[in-house]
Design an enzyme around this catalytic site. Structure first.
Site, PDB file in Angstrom:
ATOM      1  N   ARG A 166       0.841  -1.207   0.000  1.00 10.56           N
ATOM      2  CA  ARG A 166       0.000   0.000   0.000  1.00 10.56           C
ATOM      3  C   ARG A 166       0.879   1.262   0.000  1.00 10.56           C
ATOM      4  O   ARG A 166       0.592   2.233   0.683  1.00 10.56           O
ATOM      5  CB  ARG A 166      -0.948   0.026   1.199  1.00 10.56           C
ATOM      6  CG  ARG A 166      -1.885  -1.149   1.281  1.00 10.56           C
ATOM      7  CD  ARG A 166      -2.829  -1.235   0.080  1.00 10.56           C
ATOM      8  NE  ARG A 166      -3.636  -2.443   0.179  1.00 10.56           N
ATOM      9  CZ  ARG A 166      -3.284  -3.627  -0.351  1.00 10.56           C
ATOM     10  NH1 ARG A 166      -2.152  -3.743  -1.002  1.00 10.56           N
ATOM     11  NH2 ARG A 166      -4.059  -4.667  -0.226  1.00 10.56           N
ATOM     12  N   SER A 303     -11.065  -0.716   3.246  1.00 16.51           N
ATOM     13  CA  SER A 303     -10.266  -1.089   4.415  1.00 16.51           C
ATOM     14  C   SER A 303      -9.718   0.185   5.054  1.00 16.51           C
ATOM     15  O   SER A 303      -8.973   0.930   4.422  1.00 16.51           O
ATOM     16  CB  SER A 303      -9.114  -2.005   3.998  1.00 16.51           C
ATOM     17  OG  SER A 303      -9.604  -3.204   3.461  1.00 16.51           O
ATOM     18  N   GLU A 404      -5.462   3.737   6.393  1.00 14.82           N
ATOM     19  CA  GLU A 404      -5.119   3.554   4.987  1.00 14.82           C
ATOM     20  C   GLU A 404      -5.572   4.737   4.145  1.00 14.82           C
ATOM     21  O   GLU A 404      -4.866   5.142   3.210  1.00 14.82           O
ATOM     22  CB  GLU A 404      -5.712   2.257   4.464  1.00 14.82           C
ATOM     23  CG  GLU A 404      -5.270   1.877   3.080  1.00 14.82           C
ATOM     24  CD  GLU A 404      -5.686   0.467   2.691  1.00 14.82           C
ATOM     25  OE1 GLU A 404      -6.160   0.297   1.547  1.00 14.82           O
ATOM     26  OE2 GLU A 404      -5.529  -0.452   3.500  1.00 14.82           O
TER      27      GLU A 404
END
EC number: 1.3.1.98
Length: 413
Positions: A166, A303, A404
């Site tokens: 990520r 998420s 995130e």
């Protein structure tokens, strides 16, 4: 006036002073350059799926690239010498799932496991999106960007993109430390994506690279299946976990035209069929949420917390049954990745958790990793829930979860 609540998947965020949708490459660069020259806060957005923005007015410029073309500079069919790599270029504003559909329909392998992820092609490489055994990094050839500091365009090869879990060098340019914005480039990276060139493989089949997906298809990990079947299985698995966006958002004026009409129609039909088969949880009605709102689990940022990557010493302090996977720490040394969803659930925050019975923000009823707007939530409501989860997990396991999404105007360190 456009609000962030109008253009984000979680449906929260304050009014935007200036909202621009350039339709040309030059227009994108000029909009960014003009905001920078005037010293205005700049936020380049894609599909609004990975953002949590404060309720206060955003007194700056929001740019949403309206260019959505996909081109194939190579021969799309296998050539006589057996070369099977096909290069495909997509403009940054192209809806990501539209791009996946394009690739699958053309008989190309490489992104089918990333089906159903909301957002745009430009955002995909900033975040290095990944799911079900694939990451976008594995299919990227190069990324064309506008360098806000040096005032020039660059073509960055995939090898120089700094891709990680990520992560990318684009994303890292926005942060001084995890969840800590950099002084100069935030909430937009130094490098603004203009287009992405992918290297995909001409094949009607793809590799099933994830256990949950293999179970859904009734095959073994590593088996090859039709890319269309892999895509359909991914969409079903994501839907069952509430990890698809609310497709009805594309009927709103602020989102109209940002996704292919035929794909919107298919997504809405599938969503309504799922809702009919699985009515909304009773707790929504009890909490005073919007009546008969069956899609609240989809009103999220996806998420919300990254899976922590720990040192071996930190991982040793976790319970024996905590998930552990080999990973690499930011400094390049070996580490251990664990599951944020597992930590959240085992710290006592189960599916559907809310700070109070009538709280308008709560964990998804399907997945503990998604923070959702159950109806009428504000950014402050979502942030309060996030802090409660962070504090609880840290108290239980000594691990501070890192958001995130790009968090603007709120402190979730």
């Amino acid at each position: 006036m456009t609000n962030f609540a109008d253009i984000t998947t979680i449906g929260v965020g304050g009014p935007i002073a200036t909202f621009i949708e350039p339709t040309t490459r030059v227009g994108v660069i000029e909009a960014v350059e003009d905001a920078d020259a005037k010293g205005l806060p700049l936020c380049v957005v894609g599909g609004g799926s990975n953002m949590l923005v404060a309720d206060a007015p955003f007194d700056g410029v929001v740019v949403r690239d309206a260019r959505r073309a996909i081109t194939v500079p190579d021969e799309a069919a296998p050539v006589e010498d057996g070369e099977r790599i096909v290069h495909v270029n997509a403009e940054a504003g192209c809806n990501w799932d539209d791009f996946v559909v394009f690739a699958v329909e053309l008989g190309l392998e490489g992104v089918e496991g990333l089906s159903g992820i909301p957002g745009t092609v430009g955002a995909s490489v900033v975040q290095n999106i990944g799911a079900y055994g694939q990451e976008v990094a594995s299919s990227v050839e190069s990324v064309e960007v506008w360098d806000r500091r040096d005032k020039r365009t660059l073509d960055i090869p995939a090898a120089d993109m700094g891709f990680g879990y990520r992560a990318s060098m684009l994303k890292s340019s926005m942060y001084a430390a995890p969840a800590t914005p950099a002084d100069r480039f935030f909430p937009t990276p130094r490098y603004v994506v203009l287009s992405v060139t992918f290297a995909l493989r001409h094949s009607e089949t793809g590799t099933v690279g994830y256990g949950q997906l293999a179970s859904a298809l009734g095959v073994e990990v590593g088996d090859r299946m039709a890319t269309r079947d892999i895509r359909n299985a991914v969409l079903k698995v994501r839907a069952a976990k509430g990890m698809l966006e609310d497709a009805t958002r594309y009927a709103a004026p602020a989102m109209a035209g940002t996704k292919r009409d035929d794909q919107v129609a298919l997504a809405v039909a599938a969503q309504r069929a799922q809702a009919a088969a699985s009515p909304a949880p009773a707790d929504d009605a009890a909490a005073g949420a919007v009546a008969n709102r069956p899609f609240a689990d989809r009103h999220s940022c996806g998420s919300f917390f990254m899976n922590p990557v720990l040192t071996a010493e930190q991982a040793e302090r976790l319970p024996q049954d905590a998930p552990r996977f080999a990973a690499t720490l930011p400094d390049g040394t070996p580490g251990v990745k664990t599951s944020a969803a597992w930590l959240i659930d085992h710290a006592g925050f189960h599916k559907g958790f809310r700070i109070a019975d009538d709280a308008p923000a709560g964990l998804s009823s399907m997945h503990t990793l998604a923070l959702t707007n159950r109806g009428g939530a504000t950014a402050a409501d979502v942030a309060a829930l996030a802090r409660r989860v962070q504090d609880g997990v840290e108290a239980a396991y000594g691990v501070r979860l890192v958001p995130e999404p790009v968090v603007v105007g709120l402190d979730l360190r």
